[in-house]
Design a protein around this motif. Structure first.
Motif, PDB file in Angstrom:
ATOM      1  N   THR A   1      -3.579   1.134   5.268  1.00 18.08           N
ATOM      2  CA  THR A   1      -4.750   2.081   5.387  1.00 18.08           C
ATOM      3  C   THR A   1      -5.876   0.937   5.495  1.00 18.08           C
ATOM      4  O   THR A   1      -5.421  -0.453   5.737  1.00 18.08           O
TER       5      THR A   1
ATOM      6  N   ASN B   1      -8.005   9.416  -5.978  1.00 18.06           N
ATOM      7  CA  ASN B   1      -8.299  10.612  -5.199  1.00 18.06           C
ATOM      8  C   ASN B   1      -7.886  10.693  -3.788  1.00 18.06           C
ATOM      9  O   ASN B   1      -7.388  11.938  -3.421  1.00 18.06           O
ATOM     10  N   SER B   2      -7.448   9.766  -3.061  1.00 11.76           N
ATOM     11  CA  SER B   2      -7.069   9.863  -1.903  1.00 11.76           C
ATOM     12  C   SER B   2      -5.451   9.433  -1.812  1.00 11.76           C
ATOM     13  O   SER B   2      -4.757   9.720  -0.558  1.00 11.76           O
TER      14      SER B   2
ATOM     15  N   ASN C   1       0.833  -1.227   0.036  1.00 10.19           N
ATOM     16  CA  ASN C   1      -0.065  -0.238   0.066  1.00 10.19           C
ATOM     17  C   ASN C   1       1.104   1.169   0.065  1.00 10.19           C
ATOM     18  O   ASN C   1       1.777   1.327   1.022  1.00 10.19           O
TER      19      ASN C   1
ATOM     20  N   ASN D   1      -6.702   0.699  -6.267  1.00 15.29           N
ATOM     21  CA  ASN D   1      -6.187   2.118  -6.202  1.00 15.29           C
ATOM     22  C   ASN D   1      -7.279   3.129  -5.728  1.00 15.29           C
ATOM     23  O   ASN D   1      -8.472   3.242  -6.255  1.00 15.29           O
ATOM     24  N   ASP D   2      -6.968   3.909  -4.805  1.00 13.52           N
ATOM     25  CA  ASP D   2      -7.776   5.183  -4.561  1.00 13.52           C
ATOM     26  C   ASP D   2      -7.077   6.342  -4.985  1.00 13.52           C
ATOM     27  O   ASP D   2      -6.237   6.838  -4.035  1.00 13.52           O
TER      28      ASP D   2
ATOM     29  N   LYS E   1      -8.147   3.168 -11.146  1.00  6.52           N
ATOM     30  CA  LYS E   1      -8.253   2.245 -10.093  1.00  6.52           C
ATOM     31  C   LYS E   1      -7.614   0.951  -9.977  1.00  6.52           C
ATOM     32  O   LYS E   1      -7.339   0.240  -9.133  1.00  6.52           O
TER      33      LYS E   1
END
Length: 171
Positions: free
Chosen positions: A134, A86-87, A39, A83-84, A60
């Motif tokens: 996370t 935006n974060s 991560n 995947n995120d 993503k």
């Protein structure tokens, strides 16, 4: 297993806007590793995750590129990404589906490249890229989760984080 580690390495630490940093996740002496989840956390305001070869932005489901380890087709590698963007989270996993055949081979993939991601520098700011736990990686060691060829979690290794400084030009 004292010297076993997972490392996140950057090809450059002094950067300016427009530069592309290549971040490489590496394993060393991870005996009998059959699967890994990593991560990577970054600031999406400052860095854009891209394929370092093509420049295409990560989405993503974009996988880390150029894996050496856990990519032998004989053992049916399963690669996934959640995947995120935006974060600012790249979450990648690779594991052998046929880990019993891999174990029976007696040849362990323990040192080499797990995969790479490029980061395009969008603005001048101090920032970090690091392996970090996370919600995608509960029970991880600094955002890394490794299983051996018996399907057990490997513990007792170190996680080595990169240094990154933004380079300000003085006129």
């Amino acid at each position: 297993m004292a010297s076993a580690h997972i490392a996140l390495e950057l090809d450059k630490t002094k950067v300016k806007v427009g530069d592309v940093i290549v971040a490489t996740v590496k394993a060393k002496n991870m005996t009998s590793m059959a699967g890994i989840q990593v991560n990577i956390k970054y600031d999406p305001e400052v860095l854009q995750a891209i394929d370092p070869a093509t420049g295409k932005p990560f989405t993503k489901e974009t996988l880390l590129v150029d894996p050496e380890l856990l990519s032998n087709r004989e053992y049916n590698p399963l690669l996934t990404a959640v995947n995120d963007i935006n974060s600012g989270i790249i979450n990648y996993a690779s594991c052998y589906v046929y880990w019993d055949s891999y174990r029976e081979s007696g040849v362990s993939e323990s040192t080499g490249i797990i995969g790479k991601v490029g980061f395009k520098v969008l603005k001048a700011a101090n920032t970090t890229v690091k392996l970090e736990e996370t919600r995608f990686t509960p029970n991880s060691i600094d955002g890394t989760l490794v299983i051996d060829w018996y399907g057990q979690q490997i513990v007792g290794y170190k996680v080595i984080q990169p240094d990154l400084e933004h380079h300000h030009h003085h006129h």
